[in-house]
Design a protein around this motif. Structure first.
Motif, short mmCIF file in Angstrom:
data_model
loop_
_atom_site.label_atom_id
_atom_site.label_comp_id
_atom_site.label_asym_id
_atom_site.label_seq_id
_atom_site.Cartn_x
_atom_site.Cartn_y
_atom_site.Cartn_z
N GLU A 154 -13.89 -3.75 -3.78
CA GLU A 154 -15.22 -3.32 -4.22
C GLU A 154 -15.85 -2.42 -3.16
N ALA A 155 -16.85 -1.68 -3.57
CA ALA A 155 -17.51 -0.75 -2.65
C ALA A 155 -18.05 -1.48 -1.43
N GLY A 156 -17.78 -0.95 -0.26
CA GLY A 156 -18.27 -1.55 0.97
C GLY A 156 -17.40 -2.64 1.54
N GLU A 157 -16.31 -2.97 0.86
CA GLU A 157 -15.41 -4.02 1.37
C GLU A 157 -14.30 -3.40 2.21
N ARG A 158 -13.72 -4.25 3.09
CA ARG A 158 -12.61 -3.80 3.92
C ARG A 158 -11.69 -4.99 4.20
N ILE A 159 -10.45 -4.69 4.49
CA ILE A 159 -9.49 -5.75 4.85
C ILE A 159 -9.62 -6.03 6.33
N VAL A 160 -9.92 -7.28 6.68
CA VAL A 160 -10.14 -7.63 8.09
C VAL A 160 -9.06 -8.58 8.62
N GLY A 161 -8.17 -9.05 7.76
CA GLY A 161 -7.13 -9.96 8.24
C GLY A 161 -6.04 -10.13 7.21
N ALA A 162 -4.89 -10.57 7.65
CA ALA A 162 -3.76 -10.85 6.77
C ALA A 162 -2.96 -11.99 7.36
N GLU A 163 -2.47 -12.83 6.50
CA GLU A 163 -1.71 -14.00 6.94
C GLU A 163 -0.49 -14.17 6.04
N VAL A 164 0.68 -14.30 6.64
CA VAL A 164 1.90 -14.53 5.87
C VAL A 164 1.85 -15.94 5.28
N LEU A 165 2.13 -16.05 4.00
CA LEU A 165 2.19 -17.35 3.33
C LEU A 165 3.65 -17.75 3.20
N HIS A 166 3.98 -18.91 3.72
CA HIS A 166 5.37 -19.37 3.69
C HIS A 166 5.59 -20.26 2.47
N GLY A 167 6.86 -20.44 2.14
CA GLY A 167 7.21 -21.33 1.04
C GLY A 167 7.71 -20.60 -0.19
N GLY A 168 7.41 -19.31 -0.29
CA GLY A 168 7.91 -18.56 -1.43
C GLY A 168 9.39 -18.24 -1.26
N ALA A 169 10.11 -18.26 -2.37
CA ALA A 169 11.55 -18.03 -2.28
C ALA A 169 11.98 -16.70 -2.87
N THR A 170 11.11 -16.03 -3.62
CA THR A 170 11.51 -14.81 -4.30
C THR A 170 10.77 -13.56 -3.84
N ALA A 171 9.68 -13.72 -3.11
CA ALA A 171 8.88 -12.54 -2.73
C ALA A 171 8.16 -12.80 -1.42
N ASP A 172 7.72 -11.70 -0.79
CA ASP A 172 6.87 -11.81 0.39
C ASP A 172 5.43 -12.02 -0.07
N MET A 173 4.76 -13.00 0.53
CA MET A 173 3.39 -13.34 0.13
C MET A 173 2.48 -13.23 1.34
N ARG A 174 1.31 -12.63 1.14
CA ARG A 174 0.31 -12.54 2.20
C ARG A 174 -1.07 -12.85 1.63
N ARG A 175 -1.84 -13.60 2.40
CA ARG A 175 -3.23 -13.81 2.06
C ARG A 175 -4.05 -12.79 2.85
N LEU A 176 -4.81 -11.98 2.15
CA LEU A 176 -5.62 -10.94 2.77
C LEU A 176 -7.06 -11.40 2.85
N THR A 177 -7.64 -11.27 4.02
CA THR A 177 -9.06 -11.58 4.21
C THR A 177 -9.85 -10.30 4.02
N VAL A 178 -10.80 -10.34 3.10
CA VAL A 178 -11.59 -9.16 2.77
C VAL A 178 -13.02 -9.38 3.26
N GLY A 179 -13.50 -8.48 4.07
CA GLY A 179 -14.88 -8.52 4.51
C GLY A 179 -15.77 -7.88 3.45
N THR A 180 -16.76 -8.63 2.98
CA THR A 180 -17.64 -8.12 1.93
C THR A 180 -18.82 -7.37 2.53
N ARG A 181 -19.51 -6.61 1.71
CA ARG A 181 -20.59 -5.77 2.22
C ARG A 181 -21.80 -6.57 2.67
N ASP A 182 -21.89 -7.86 2.24
CA ASP A 182 -23.01 -8.69 2.68
C ASP A 182 -22.67 -9.48 3.94
N GLY A 183 -21.52 -9.18 4.55
CA GLY A 183 -21.13 -9.84 5.79
C GLY A 183 -20.29 -11.08 5.60
#
Length: 326
Positions: free
Chosen positions: A23-52
């Protein structure tokens, strides 16, 4: 590794694609590899919202070929399933689809971006008595979904000729089970299937510790990994989860899950020989990839589940199914 370092591990084209769907004003501020998946690479992305504040998204990327089929097909199926479940009124919490790029037109690899669900995977033996009925009722709710557009028919990834009999297994029991699936598949009433419903794809909100000692109850907060969603017999989904439980916790838990599904109101094949067909088909399929099945569990902390230990449980579970069938 810092959050900014983790973000840098997301490939540049994929990162740019994800940013276009914020969304407008948002940015990616972090990423974390999620383990346990067997068929694909998984990441949890932390998104900073415009309201902080912050919110989370999950990025799924198919980097390597999979035994389940082309990544394009898997991502289309997952996107269709998530779309079906959104607003379906079903008692099934699934991620919301944000965007997907099934042919890597914009990303380095075929990818899908979805919302993040709360909760965590629970693979421990503790509390299993409570979780099994919850799993059974959740699967029943999935089978109650009536999609406007029926997904493709299920695909059996194994045959009687590809089953691998473990060393020291009961050869007679395995030969009898293999003969069962040499017969044509029984007729069935189709249902909406997850097709990989098992503890590794179910998120729980474990109960908080109650200082008063009252018994709190865990609850399911979501079901993930819908890339194999399809149309087929309820028996197949039940057998898949039952086999996973038998390998994770012991053969008796596979039988108990099947009983719990029926106690919850689930209907399986009417004839005993038809039920047996689906019950043994899944363990025989697992026999071809025991090491692959065990790896995510080991990564999640169940290090005692070595390939040999899982093979022994697989043998014991198959024997229990054949003995129960008489």
């Amino acid at each position: 590794m810092t959050n900014s370092d983790e973000v840098a591990t997301v490939r540049p084209l994929t990162l740019a694609w994800v940013r276009r769907h914020l969304e407008a004003g948002e940015r990616i501020v972090g990423a974390e590899v999620l383990h346990g998946g067997a068929t694909a690479d998984m990441r949890r992305l932390t998104v900073g919202t415009r309201d902080g504040g912050t919110r989370y998204l999950v990025l799924r990327s198919f980097v390597d070929p999979t035994r389940q089929g082309p990544a394009e097909d898997l991502l289309h199926r997952e996107a269709d399933a998530l779309t079906t479940l959104t607003g379906s009124g079903a008692d099934v919490a699934a991620p919301g689809l944000v965007a997907f790029d099934p042919v890597a037109a914009h990303c380095e690899y075929p990818s899908l971006l979805m919302s993040h669900l709360p909760g965590r995977v629970v693979l421990d033996d503790e509390g299993l008595e409570t979780r099994v009925p919850l799993l059974a009722r959740q699967l029943l709710a999935i089978h109650a979904v009536r999609p406007a557009v029926r997904p493709r028919e299920y695909v059996a990834l194994s045959t009687a000729d590809t089953a691998v009999v473990p060393e020291s297994a009961d050869a007679a029991a395995w030969a009898a089970a293999i003969d069962v699936i040499r017969r044509p598949a029984p007729r069935y009433e189709g249902r909406f299937l997850h097709r990989d419903f098992q503890p590794g794809n179910v998120l729980f909100d474990p109960p908080p510790e109650d200082p008063a000692g009252a018994a709190a109850v865990a609850r399911i907060t979501g079901v993930v990994d819908w890339a194999a969603a399809s149309w087929g017999p309820a028996d197949l989904d039940v057998a898949h989860c039952a086999t996973n439980l038998a390998l994770l916790h012991g053969p008796e838990w596979g039988l108990r899950f099947t009983a719990a599904y029926q106690e919850a109101g689930g209907v399986l094949a009417a004839a005993a020989d038809e039920r047996l067909y689906w019950q043994v088909r899944v363990p025989l399929a697992f026999s071809e990839e025991v090491q692959w099945v065990a790896r995510p569990w080991q990564e999640a902390g169940r290090t005692e589940l070595t390939t040999q230990a899982v093979e022994q449980r697989l043998d014991a579970y198959l024997i229990s199914l054949m003995e129960a069938a008489g």
